[in-house]
Design an enzyme around this catalytic site. Structure first.
Site, PDB file in Angstrom:
ATOM      1  CB  SER A   1      -0.952  -0.043   1.195  1.00 50.92           C
ATOM      2  OG  SER A   1      -1.949   0.941   1.090  1.00 50.92           O
TER       3      SER A   1
ATOM      4  CG  ASP B   1       7.750   5.175 -11.893  1.00 51.60           C
ATOM      5  OD1 ASP B   1       8.459   4.165 -12.032  1.00 51.60           O
ATOM      6  OD2 ASP B   1       6.503   5.141 -12.002  1.00 51.60           O
TER       7      ASP B   1
ATOM      8  CE  LYS C   1      -4.430  -4.041   1.995  1.00 52.29           C
ATOM      9  NZ  LYS C   1      -4.485  -2.584   2.326  1.00 52.29           N
TER      10      LYS C   1
END
Length: 478
Positions: free
Chosen positions: A327, A338, A352
C-alpha cells in the site's frame, strides 16, 4: 409507488425503522401469505434485473444476464419453498449481497446497519486489537501481511505471511475481512485465541493474545549505519498522521551529524494513511506526479503532485522493500523509482493498492466497493489481483534484488525486536552497525561465536544498499 395502502416495490431489508429480521414489504404480520411474499420477492428481483439490463452492453450480454437472473430466481424460490425450516427473506438477500461482493476482491464488502454501527464505534471510540495488517489471499485464506512493531501480535510471535486458520475456534476459510476484524477486535485487556500456520516453518501454533490499544511509533532506528562513509538509516513502520514530521526531524538531525546518503527502510510496512505516504514521497521529490488513481468513473481519477517546498537535499538514496511492503510503502517506493530519485533494494513488494469508496444504500446499509487502483508516476499498476500470476505487472520490482531465506526472515524479526529493546532502554546506545568490512575474493568470514551462541545476524539487504550508495558517492566525486 403505493398500491392498496402498502409500499411497492417491497421494502429493502435495510429500510429505516425496520427491526432485525424484518421480512420484505410492510404488510402487517400474519396477513401476507407465503405465496404473496414469494411473488413480491420475484418481482423485486425482476426490477433489479431490468436495471442491470440497462447497463449490460450488447444483446449477448443481456441474454447472459437474463439467464443468470432466471437461475437466481429459481434458487430463491426453491429455498423459500423447500428448505427444511422457514428462512427469513433478509437473511437470504444479505447472504446473496455478501457473496456477490466477496467474489470481487477481499476489500469490497456489503455492510448491514449493524456492521456500519460497529464500524462507527471502532472509528470514533477506543478499541483493542492485536496490531496486525491482514488480507485474504488467492485461496481465500486469512493471511497476515505484517504484524506492527511493539504490538501484542508481534510480541506473541506472529510473523509476516502467517495464515490465521482459526479465531476463537471458528475456521477462517472463506471468512470475510470484516468478519475477521470484528472477531479480532475487542475491549483492551480481553483475550483472543487464534491458530496460525507459520509461513516460514509450516508449523501450526495456537496463540492466546491480550488485546491492547495499538500505538505504534512510525519512524524508528534513525542512526548512522556506516559512520565512516556517513551513510544513515531510518525505518518507517507505517504511515500515520505524524510520520512526515517524525521523518523530517530524524533526517534533519542526521544531516546535522554529517549524513551523506540515506537508506530508507520500508520492509514490512503495510501502509496506512494515503496523505502520509504522499507526504513522505514529497520530501524526496521536487516536482511531478507522486501517485494517481484511476477507475471506470471519472470521479475516481485523482492525481497527487509533489511540491518543491520542504524537499530534502538531493543526497543518494536507497529504499528497502520486501514481499510484505504494501500500500503506502509501495506508493513511496514507486514514486522514488519512477523519478529516478533513488534505488530500490530487496524483494518485489506485496501488490496492495486499491481504492475503496463507501456508498450509502437505503435504510442505513452501505457498500464498501473497490472503485479505483493506484498507479505510479509512470503509469504502472501497483495492485495485484487475487488471481494474478507472477509474470504479470504488479507491485514494485527492486532495482537490486536481494532474496531472503527463512533464516533471514526470522533473523530480521529478532533484529527489529532487539532494536526496540535497545531504544526503550534508558541511556542505551543504538545498535552497532550491521555493515561489516567487505571480504576479499575467496575469503571466508571467521565464526567467532562461543559455544551455544546464536549466529550473528547480518542484514544482507541493508549491506547491499549501503554498498550501492557508497559506489554512487564515489562516482559523484569523480
Amino acid at each position: 409507488m403505493r398500491q392498496g395502502g402498502h409500499r411497492w416495490p417491497p421494502a429493502f431489508p435495510c429500510t429505516p425503522g425496520g427491526s432485525r429480521g424484518t421480512r420484505l414489504g410492510s404488510y402487517p404480520p400474519g396477513i401476507r401469505s407465503a405465496r404473496m411474499r414469494a411473488r413480491e420477492i420475484v418481482l423485486l428481483v425482476l426490477v433489479a434485473f431490468l436495471l442491470v439490463l440497462k447497463v449490460a452492453p450488447g444483446a449477448e450480454k443481456r441474454e447472459e444476464s437474463y439467464a443468470n437472473f432466471k437461475t437466481f430466481v429459481t434458487v430463491l424460490e426453491q429455498v423459500k419453498r423447500n428448505y427444511v425450516v422457514p428462512v427469513d427473506d433478509s437473511k437470504l438477500f444479505y447472504g446473496a449481497f455478501k457473496g456477490m461482493l466477496a467474489e470481487l476482491d477481499p476489500y469490497s464488502q456489503f455492510m448491514t446497519r449493524e456492521d456500519v454501527e460497529q464500524l462507527e464505534v471502532d472509528t470514533e471510540g477506543e478499541f483493542g486489537g492485536l496490531g496486525i495488517e491482514i488480507t485474504v489471499d488467492q485461496n481465500r485464506i486469512l493471511t497476515v501481511i505484517t504484524p506492527l512493531e511493539d504490538t501484542p501480535a508481534m510480541k506473541a510471535g506472529v510473523l509476516p505471511g502467517d495464515r490465521i486458520v482459526e479465531i476463537e475456534g471458528h475456521n477462517t476459510y472463506n471468512m470475510t475481512l470484516m468478519d475477521a476484524v470484528k472477531r479480532l477486535r475487542g475491549k483492551p485487556g480481553t483475550k483472543v485465541t487464534i491458530a496460525v500456520v507459520h509461513q516460514l516453518t509450516g508449523k501450526r501454533e495456537t496463540l492466546t493474545i491480550t488485546r491492547d490499544i495499538i500505538k505504534v511509533k512510525s519512524v524508528r532506528a534513525a542512526r548512522m549505519v556506516d559512520p565512516g562513509a556517513k551513510v544513515a538509516y531510518v525505518r518507517i513502520n507505517n504511515f500515520q498522521r505524524t510520520t512526515v514530521d517524525e521523518l523530517t526531524q530524524a533526517v534533519k538531525k542526521l544531516l546535522a551529524d554529517g549524513m551523506q546518503a540515506l537508506v530508507l527502510d520500508l520492509r514490512r510496512n503495510p501502509g496506512g494513511l494515503l496523505d502520509s505516504a504522499v507526504g513522505v514521497a514529497d520530501l524526496f521529490i521536487e516536482k511531478g506526479i507522486i501517485v494517481s488513481t484511476k477507475g471506470r468513473s471519472p470521479d475516481t481519477s485523482h492525481q497527487f503532485d509533489a511540491q518543491k517546498e520542504g524537499t530534502f537535499p538531493n543526497f543518494p538514496l536507497a529504499v528497502l522493500v520486501s514481499n510484505f511492503s504494501a500500500s503506502g510503502s509501495e506508493i513511496v517506493a514507486g514514486a522514488i523509482q519512477d523519478h529516478h530519485r533513488g534505488i530500490i533494494v530487496g524483494q518485489r513488494s506485496y501488490g496492495k493498492a486499491s481504492v475503496q469508496s463507501i456508498l450509502s444504500l437505503e435504510g442505513g446499509c452501505k457498500l464498501r466497493l473497490t472503485t479505483a487502483r493506484y498507479y505510479t508516476p509512470a503509469g504502472r499498476l501497483i495492485h495485484r489481483e487475487i488471481d494474478a500470476k507472477e509474470n504479470e505487472p504488479w507491485g514494485i520490482h527492486p532495482d537490486l534484488e536481494v532474496k531472503m531465506t527463512m533464516e533471514d526472515e526470522l533473523g530480521l524479526s529478532e533484529h527489529f525486536r532487539d532494536e526496540r529493546v535497545s531504544e526503550s532502554s534508558n541511556g542505551a546506545k543504538p545498535p552497532k552497525p550491521e555493515v561489516q568490512p567487505p571480504l576479499e575474493e575467496g575469503e571466508i568470514r571467521p565464526d567467532v561465536r562461543k559455544e551455544g551462541e546464536k549466529k550473528e545476524f547480518v542484514d544482507t539487504a541493508l549491506v547491499r544498499a549501503v554498498d550501492a550508495l557508497k559506489a554512487i558517492m564515489v562516482v559523484q566525486k569523480r
